[in-house]
Design a protein around this motif. Structure first.
Motif, PDB file in Angstrom:
ATOM      1  N   PRO A  72       0.801  -1.225   0.000  1.00  0.00           N
ATOM      2  CA  PRO A  72       0.000   0.000   0.000  1.00  0.00           C
ATOM      3  C   PRO A  72       0.836   1.279   0.000  1.00  0.00           C
ATOM      4  O   PRO A  72       0.382   2.320  -0.452  1.00  0.00           O
ATOM      5  CB  PRO A  72      -0.840  -0.099   1.275  1.00  0.00           C
ATOM      6  N   ALA A  73       2.068   1.192   0.471  1.00  0.00           N
ATOM      7  CA  ALA A  73       2.942   2.380   0.491  1.00  0.00           C
ATOM      8  C   ALA A  73       3.229   2.893  -0.917  1.00  0.00           C
ATOM      9  O   ALA A  73       3.585   4.061  -1.087  1.00  0.00           O
ATOM     10  CB  ALA A  73       4.248   2.050   1.203  1.00  0.00           C
ATOM     11  N   VAL A  74       3.048   2.059  -1.917  1.00  0.00           N
ATOM     12  CA  VAL A  74       3.297   2.459  -3.301  1.00  0.00           C
ATOM     13  C   VAL A  74       2.384   3.620  -3.710  1.00  0.00           C
ATOM     14  O   VAL A  74       2.734   4.412  -4.582  1.00  0.00           O
ATOM     15  CB  VAL A  74       3.150   1.262  -4.276  1.00  0.00           C
ATOM     16  N   LEU A  75       1.240   3.752  -3.051  1.00  0.00           N
ATOM     17  CA  LEU A  75       0.314   4.840  -3.371  1.00  0.00           C
ATOM     18  C   LEU A  75       0.850   6.199  -2.935  1.00  0.00           C
ATOM     19  O   LEU A  75       0.435   7.226  -3.456  1.00  0.00           O
ATOM     20  CB  LEU A  75      -1.049   4.582  -2.731  1.00  0.00           C
ATOM     21  N   VAL A  76       1.790   6.177  -1.983  1.00  0.00           N
ATOM     22  CA  VAL A  76       2.396   7.415  -1.505  1.00  0.00           C
ATOM     23  C   VAL A  76       3.836   7.545  -2.009  1.00  0.00           C
ATOM     24  O   VAL A  76       4.279   8.625  -2.380  1.00  0.00           O
ATOM     25  CB  VAL A  76       2.378   7.468   0.037  1.00  0.00           C
ATOM     26  N   PRO A  78       5.746   5.586  -4.761  1.00  0.00           N
ATOM     27  CA  PRO A  78       5.796   4.533  -5.785  1.00  0.00           C
ATOM     28  C   PRO A  78       7.200   4.078  -6.145  1.00  0.00           C
ATOM     29  O   PRO A  78       7.380   2.959  -6.618  1.00  0.00           O
ATOM     30  CB  PRO A  78       5.083   5.149  -6.981  1.00  0.00           C
ATOM     31  N   PHE A  79       8.223   4.923  -5.914  1.00  0.00           N
ATOM     32  CA  PHE A  79       9.594   4.499  -6.211  1.00  0.00           C
ATOM     33  C   PHE A  79      10.048   3.371  -5.298  1.00  0.00           C
ATOM     34  O   PHE A  79      11.003   2.684  -5.593  1.00  0.00           O
ATOM     35  CB  PHE A  79      10.575   5.675  -6.087  1.00  0.00           C
ATOM     36  N   GLY A  80       9.350   3.180  -4.197  1.00  0.00           N
ATOM     37  CA  GLY A  80       9.707   2.131  -3.253  1.00  0.00           C
ATOM     38  C   GLY A  80       9.204   0.756  -3.646  1.00  0.00           C
ATOM     39  O   GLY A  80       9.465  -0.225  -2.962  1.00  0.00           O
ATOM     40  N   MET A  88       5.380   1.958 -11.786  1.00  0.00           N
ATOM     41  CA  MET A  88       4.476   2.234 -10.664  1.00  0.00           C
ATOM     42  C   MET A  88       4.282   3.738 -10.484  1.00  0.00           C
ATOM     43  O   MET A  88       3.182   4.194 -10.179  1.00  0.00           O
ATOM     44  CB  MET A  88       5.008   1.621  -9.363  1.00  0.00           C
ATOM     45  N   VAL A  89       5.349   4.532 -10.670  1.00  0.00           N
ATOM     46  CA  VAL A  89       5.227   5.987 -10.582  1.00  0.00           C
ATOM     47  C   VAL A  89       4.238   6.481 -11.635  1.00  0.00           C
ATOM     48  O   VAL A  89       3.342   7.283 -11.337  1.00  0.00           O
ATOM     49  CB  VAL A  89       6.605   6.673 -10.766  1.00  0.00           C
ATOM     50  N   VAL A  90       4.373   5.991 -12.847  1.00  0.00           N
ATOM     51  CA  VAL A  90       3.463   6.396 -13.926  1.00  0.00           C
ATOM     52  C   VAL A  90       2.024   6.011 -13.566  1.00  0.00           C
ATOM     53  O   VAL A  90       1.095   6.807 -13.730  1.00  0.00           O
ATOM     54  CB  VAL A  90       3.903   5.769 -15.270  1.00  0.00           C
ATOM     55  N   GLY A  91       1.829   4.807 -13.050  1.00  0.00           N
ATOM     56  CA  GLY A  91       0.499   4.352 -12.669  1.00  0.00           C
ATOM     57  C   GLY A  91      -0.094   5.160 -11.523  1.00  0.00           C
ATOM     58  O   GLY A  91      -1.280   5.507 -11.542  1.00  0.00           O
ATOM     59  N   VAL A  92       0.720   5.463 -10.518  1.00  0.00           N
ATOM     60  CA  VAL A  92       0.220   6.240  -9.376  1.00  0.00           C
ATOM     61  C   VAL A  92      -0.119   7.671  -9.806  1.00  0.00           C
ATOM     62  O   VAL A  92      -1.143   8.225  -9.388  1.00  0.00           O
ATOM     63  CB  VAL A  92       1.235   6.218  -8.208  1.00  0.00           C
ATOM     64  N   LEU A  93       0.698   8.254 -10.669  1.00  0.00           N
ATOM     65  CA  LEU A  93       0.375   9.592 -11.178  1.00  0.00           C
ATOM     66  C   LEU A  93      -0.921   9.562 -12.002  1.00  0.00           C
ATOM     67  O   LEU A  93      -1.726  10.500 -11.934  1.00  0.00           O
ATOM     68  CB  LEU A  93       1.534  10.151 -11.999  1.00  0.00           C
TER      69      LEU A  93
END
Length: 190
Positions: A72-76, A78-80, A88-93
């Protein structure tokens, strides 16, 4: 493995629904017929809402599945992510842009009395377009099926649908601008 299939399917269908919404949004803003505009807006919003439900399903299934290391931390942060961090950064953005547009869109009716909100609505709504484009990028970078012919066909089909809607709208606006009445109004009579 069932969660991974659910995550993939929900992500793909969400992208398709956001494509339908984006295409209809482009066509709606160019429509002058009130009846046609009403139905285009109705389906545009319905497709966006369906896309948001599927996007939520996609995110929850990806986080709940143990197939890859995505928490869930990926939502805050994503580089992690232990799984394709840039994707993941592209997806979260993309998620942020689509949710921002949805929240502002849902509140638009309540805030319509404010001239400031009305004036800035289109500039805020651009977040949905950016979110859609980033979701296309996410599908090309993150999915386990990203290199398969069928997934490339779906992704390119989504790009083509929005491009076709944009071309149709541009052509319609150009045709409308070149009518004799509009040319006379602009002082460009022949």
């Amino acid at each position: 493995m069932t969660l991974w299939y659910l995550a993939r399917a929900a992500g793909i269908v969400a992208m398709v629904m956001f494509t339908v919404s984006a295409s209809l949004g482009i066509l709606t803003s160019g429509s002058r017929d009130p009846g046609r505009r009403f139905w285009l807006q109705y389906v545009h919003r319905s497709a966006a809402a369906t896309g948001l439900v599927l996007l939520t399903t996609h995110v929850i299934a990806v986080i709940a599945d143990a197939y890859v290391d995505i928490g869930p931390a990926v939502l805050v942060w994503p580089f992690g992510s232990g799984y394709r961090p840039f994707a993941m950064v592209v997806g979260v953005l993309a998620l942020y842009g689509l949710v921002l547009a949805a929240v502002v869109g849902a509140a638009r009716g309540r805030l319509a009395k404010s001239e400031t909100v009305t004036r800035h609505w289109r500039s805020i709504h651009v977040a949905a377009s950016i979110g859609w484009l980033l979701s296309i990028g996410h599908s090309l970078l993150a999915g386990t099926d990203r290199g398969t012919p069928w997934m490339l066909a779906i992704t390119l089909g989504c790009l083509g649908a929005v491009a076709a809607a944009g071309a149709y709208r541009a052509r319609s606006q150009a045709a409308r601008a070149s009518t004799p009445l509009n040319l006379a109004r602009a002082g460009r009579t022949r």
